[in-house]
Design an enzyme around this catalytic site. Structure first.
Site, PDB file in Angstrom:
ATOM      1  N   GLU A 458       0.806  -1.213   0.000  1.00 11.41           N
ATOM      2  CA  GLU A 458       0.000   0.000   0.000  1.00 11.41           C
ATOM      3  C   GLU A 458       0.846   1.273   0.000  1.00 11.41           C
ATOM      4  O   GLU A 458       0.714   2.134   0.868  1.00 11.41           O
ATOM      5  CB  GLU A 458      -0.965  -0.026   1.193  1.00 11.41           C
ATOM      6  CG  GLU A 458      -1.988  -1.130   1.033  1.00 11.41           C
ATOM      7  CD  GLU A 458      -2.950  -1.247   2.184  1.00 11.41           C
ATOM      8  OE1 GLU A 458      -4.157  -1.454   1.941  1.00 11.41           O
ATOM      9  OE2 GLU A 458      -2.521  -1.140   3.346  1.00 11.41           O
ATOM     10  N   GLU A 525      -4.606  -9.918   0.237  1.00  8.44           N
ATOM     11  CA  GLU A 525      -5.419  -9.802   1.442  1.00  8.44           C
ATOM     12  C   GLU A 525      -6.867 -10.063   1.066  1.00  8.44           C
ATOM     13  O   GLU A 525      -7.353  -9.539   0.060  1.00  8.44           O
ATOM     14  CB  GLU A 525      -5.290  -8.417   2.093  1.00  8.44           C
ATOM     15  CG  GLU A 525      -3.890  -8.095   2.616  1.00  8.44           C
ATOM     16  CD  GLU A 525      -3.789  -6.700   3.216  1.00  8.44           C
ATOM     17  OE1 GLU A 525      -4.852  -6.134   3.578  1.00  8.44           O
ATOM     18  OE2 GLU A 525      -2.672  -6.177   3.318  1.00  8.44           O
TER      19      GLU A 525
END
Length: 1005
Positions: A458, A525
């Site tokens: 991220e 994820e």
């Protein structure tokens, strides 16, 4: 050379005098040391150090590193360990937001100055006699977030990559005869902390081992091993780099458990290389983690032994071919989990026993892969993954989510993307991020468990992360490169060799794969396991079987992050964001684990173990079972296939099936147990169990199962008994066999049910439509959208007297109508069918307009005596189940204590539900109490009402229990779990639209 603390304000200053990164191999002085696994080349400096905490750079004790500076008046601290878990400052949990945000107005690349803690460490050490002729090094396995080092007042160096080893040559600064002063200054937020914005507790300090290391004159500074496969043979290529000007020779043996498979000798001229073809090796995989030992004996030119090295080797291939990732030529399926290093007492400073417990927890629950979110883990972890068998995505220490989130904010506001995000394309950040990639690759390159290098998490996209990926790719073409962030920034789409996403729904994955055939697809994820979650996770495993280019995913995440703390009256509890007066914070968003922070398993593991199993079995009838072996390399015959027949928890018969199924093969088998003639519901269970002990479980451990329930004959009806009806002025009474009942005209309600002379109703039963919101419910605004049903549960108004609607000699029907405070208006009718034998049937009929959302729950809430502390039920178990989370549960008879049915999630919420229940009992110590029966209903028994659970922020804040709350439901909505910040429960797991009707019965016992 002098260190100036202000140097850390420059993000380009990330290390100084650090030894070049290298492999994590161990080396010994002789074969005896190798045999016992203890090297005299290394001495631990763990233990108690002197410590002083400073608030910022201007507050540090000047010159404390000098040899004459007296630190005896300082406090003490344990190494390894975090500063904040040992009484110096407080833990702080933030997810996306930077921990200094709102305290100090700084721009990316700058660092906080007002509050930016510095930890000052000091200790002395002496050089053991056997190290006296060697070069001497200090090795720090992990320090957050950066540190400077002095020995005897001499500045040695600086490092800022928190999660890989930082090694320094201290030979020239060391007094080999006497005590040496070691000083370390640890900085919490240097400028490089902008790329340390992982979703975790913000700690600082020396949190991994510190070692004093000596290296002989002829020393293998780096070892690189390639162990591949070709035509059934192992292809071994070894390259060793030695200290400058090294000459000599190296002898090697490749061993397995039976003896030496290959041996040879190579010449050392600063490097040494050799290769071997090893016939018939056993390939390494997570299913069969076959390891070999490579023993190297290094000799000086005079023939003296300089050192001995032993390195574990796994022969395997991993490649991208025709759009698929292949392990040893087979399509790999990642049934994975993300893992933070964490413990409830020590944070990320883990003992080896805790790391091993994590590995065993994964293997026992059919997890075959782990992503090291979001930083390299302790080196010991990778050795265990090699040994026990886990596939690893090895992630670089990189995350700048707080800056990257600004991109999303700009997009939401319709503004241009801020392409200056960190690290982005900024030249001053390139070497920082590439060096972090170099550090993890060089340390971990010899571990067969590592399949993909990850560029971090991220941090958006840009040139710098692309350059990192290119480093990985060129330095190690034997592995693939992973990075999810390009999904938001396609300028450098080749950064990742796989299409990696987060929290994408299965239908969206299928649509993507239809039009984007270039890369395999994984979810780095998914199935956000926050609180009571993991609903509908089975859909991802269904897609894994259905679409070859979807190759699995990694659940977020493995363990809750929570720190044990104490409330003002001395009660211990697990604290999350805000509990330490940390501001800003992100509350309980750290509680996403399949395990609790104290490493106790959560009920979510039951579901994950079930959907991750690699043997799939389905009873296509009472006599035939279809079995599919989805292992890649393991024959199903390696497991015992045990078949049992039970009737309501009583074992009637047991047998076994010989299941000889090659990997990928499916076949229909006949089950050998004769079908029973006895009346009742029966359950056939086929259980696949370990035949023999493994490293991670004993023989008999179950890895997969299948069930089939079938009914023989009709259930016998209870004998009717006379019923007396007593019509009073204010009450309608009933008397039957061993029971009395009273319906009140005043309230109106069922006001009393007494069985065997004991009142069982502490409050009148009431229709219930509400549950305590789960973490997912709070994230998707369930309460905002469905909140009227909470009011309906609490404030229903009867619109009729208890009305006698039917009567015979042994039964009578009583109906009560209630209006519900919803808009538009709705109502529920409750009909009680009272039997003379003590059974009371209950039917609820809910009529609500289509404008209203469906209720979260539909059933009846009973308030019962606290003494009914025992629960027993025939339904799914043993852990809690929900309509979208029962794939891993077994139908059976289970029992326990009511007090244990509340799952201790970090924040109290709906928990403890049972699905497909046929009957449930609540009893006291003498077996007296109440039984509920119905047609596959849902049931819950806790010591708290939904309102009480909803009001508490921690389990220890709940009131002292004084009654039992039983909820008998047609259904409650599923728990969901695609994510915890907006994803709703899937439509098919909501209550049906339109009028609802539900019937069950109860009786005293």
């Amino acid at each position: 050379m002098r260190f100036e603390p202000l140097m850390i304000k420059d993000p380009a200053f990330h290390e100084e005098n650090r030894v070049a990164p290298h492999s994590d191999h161990s080396f010994y002085r002789n074969l005896n040391e190798l045999a016992i696994g203890e090297s005299s080349f290394a001495q631990s400096l763990n233990g108690i150090w002197k410590f002083q905490a400073s608030q910022n750079l201007s507050d540090i004790p000047e010159g404390f590193w000098e040899k004459g500076y007296d630190c005896s008046g300082w406090g003490s601290i344990r190494v390894p360990g975090h500063i904040q878990t040992q009484g110096y400052g407080t833990p702080q949990y933030t997810n996306v937001q930077y921990p200094w945000d709102g305290h100090e107005n700084i721009i990316p690349g700058e660092m906080p100055t007002t509050f930016n803690p510095v930890g000052n460490y000091e200790r002395t050490f002496e050089v053991p006699e056997e190290m006296g002729s060697d070069r001497l090094y200090l090795l720090f396995q992990g320090v957050e977030a950066s540190f400077a080092l002095w020995v005897n007042g001499q500045y040695i160096g600086y490092a800022s990559d928190s999660f890989t080893p930082a090694e320094f040559d201290i030979t020239s600064a060391t007094d080999f005869k006497g005590p040496n002063k070691l000083a370390v200054q640890v900085f919490k937020w240097p400028a490089t902390a902008w790329i340390n914005d992982q979703d975790f507790f913000r700690f600082s300090g020396i949190f991994r081992d510190v070692l004093l290391v000596s290296k002989p004159q002829i020393h293998a500074t780096d070892l690189e091993i390639k162990a591949g496969l070709s035509d059934g043979n192992g292809i071994l290529e070894v390259s060793a780099t030695f200290s400058p000007n090294s000459l000599g020779s190296v002898e090697y043996d490749l061993k397995d458990g039976t003896g030496i498979l290959a041996s040879g000798k190579a010449t050392i001229d600063e490097t040494a290389k050799f290769s071997e073809t090893v016939p018939g090796v056993r390939p390494w995989s997570a299913e069969s983690p076959s390891l070999y030992s490579l023993e190297l004996r290094v000799f000086a030119p005079d023939g003296s032994l300089s050192e001995v090295i032993s390195q574990k080797i796994g022969f395997r291939t991993f490649e991208l071919k025709d759009g698929l990732m292949l392990i040893n030529g087979k399509r790999i399926e990642f049934k994975g989990v993300n893992r933070h290093e964490f413990g409830h007492l020590t944070g990320r400073a883990l003992a080896k026993e805790q790391i091993l417990a994590d590995i065993i927890g994964m293997k026992k629950n059919n997890i075959n892969a782990v992503r090291t979110s979001h930083y390299p883990n302790n080196s010991y972890f990778y050795s265990l993954c090699d040994e026990y068998g886990l596939y690893v995505i090895d992630e670089t220490n990189l995350e700048s989510h707080g800056v990257w989130d600004r991109v999303l904010a700009c997009r939401r506001a319709g503004l241009p993307d801020p392409w200056d995000s960190i690290p982005g394309d900024r030249p001053e950040w390139e070497e920082v991020v590439v060096s972090r990639a170099r550090n993890v690759l060089e340390r971990d390159k010899n571990h067969p468990c590592v399949l993909l290098w990850s560029c971090g998490n991220e941090s958006f996209g840009g040139k710098n992360i692309f350059q990192m990926s290119e480093f990985f790719r060129h330095r190690d073409p034997s592995r693939l490169v992973h990075y999810e962030g390009i999904s938001a920034d396609r300028r450098y789409n080749d950064t990742s060799d796989v299409e990696s996403r987060m929290y994408v729904k299965t239908v969206e994955i299928e649509e993507w794969l239809k039009s984007n055939p270039e890369k395999p697809y994984i979810l780095c994820e998914y199935a956000h396991a926050m609180g009571n979650s993991c609903g509908a996770a089975f859909k991802y495993m269904d897609l894994l079987e259905k679409n070859l280019r979807f190759q699995g995913g990694f659940i977020w995440d493995f363990i809750d992050q929570a720190i044990e703390t104490v409330d003002p009256i001395g009660r211990k509890y697990l604290g999350y964001g805000g509990d330490f007066d940390d501001r800003p914070h992100d509350r309980e968003f750290s509680g996403n684990g399949l395990f609790f922070a104290d490493r106790k398993p959560t009920p979510k593991l039951q579901e994950i173990r079930g959907i991750y199993s690699s043997i799939k079995a389905i009873f296509i009838s009472e006599t035939e079972i279809q079995i599919e072996n989805r292992f890649l390399f393991t024959n199903a015959s390696e497991y015992d296939a045990v078949l049992t027949l039970e009737r309501e928890g009583i074992l009637l018969a047991q047998d076994s099936i010989q299941v000889d199924l090659a990997p990928g093969e499916a076949k229909v088998f006949t089950q050998p147990i004769p079908l029973p003639a006895t009346q009742g519901e029966h359950v056939l269970t086929l259980s696949f169990r370990l035949k023999k002990d493994t490293l991670w479980a004993k023989a008999g451990h179950e890895i997969a199962f299948a069930q089939k329930a079938f009914t023989v004959g009709e259930a016998a009806l209870p004998d009717p008994k006379p019923l007396e009806v007593i019509t009073g002025l204010q009450n309608l009474g009933f008397k039957g066999a061993s029971f009395n009942g009273i319906f009140s005209f005043v309230l109106p309600c069922l006001g009393s049910y007494s069985y065997g002379g004991r009142e069982l109703l502490k409050q009148p039963p009431a229709p219930n439509f509400w549950r305590a919101p789960t973490d997912n419910d709070r994230g998707n605004r369930m309460a905002f959208e469905h909140g009227q049903w909470k009011l309906a549960s609490q404030y229903a108004v009867p619109t009729s007297w208890p009305t006698l609607v039917s009567q015979t000699s042994d039964s009578a029907g009583v109906a009560i109508d209630l209006a519900l405070p919803t808009s538009p208006a709705s109502g529920v009718k409750v009909t009680y069918q009272v039997q003379g034998n003590g059974w009371i049937g209950v039917t609820l009929e809910l009529d609500y307009p289509p404008e209203l959302p469906p209720p979260p729950e539909f059933g009846m809430l009973f308030t019962l005596p606290y003494e009914l502390e025992n629960i027993e039920w025939y339904g799914n178990g043993p852990e809690e189940t929900y309509s979208d989370k029962k794939s891993g549960a077994k139908l059976g008879v289970y029992k326990g204590l009511v007090k244990d049915q509340l799952v201790r999630y970090l924040r109290p919420q709906e928990s403890g539900n049972k699905t497909d229940v046929r009957w449930a009992k609540l009893t006291d110590g003498l077996g007296r109490g109440i039984i509920f029966k119905g047609d596959k209903f849902e049931f819950s028994a806790l010591n708290y009402t939904p309102a009480e659970l909803e009001s508490a922020l921690h389990p220890h804040e709940l009131p002292a229990p004084f009654r039992v709350i039983a909820r008998v439901n047609m259904m409650q909505m599923g728990v969901g779990g695609d994510d915890s910040w907006g994803a709703k429960t899937h439509e098919e797991f909501l209550l049906p639209r339109g009028p609802l009707s539900f019937s069950f019965s109860f009786k005293g016992i």
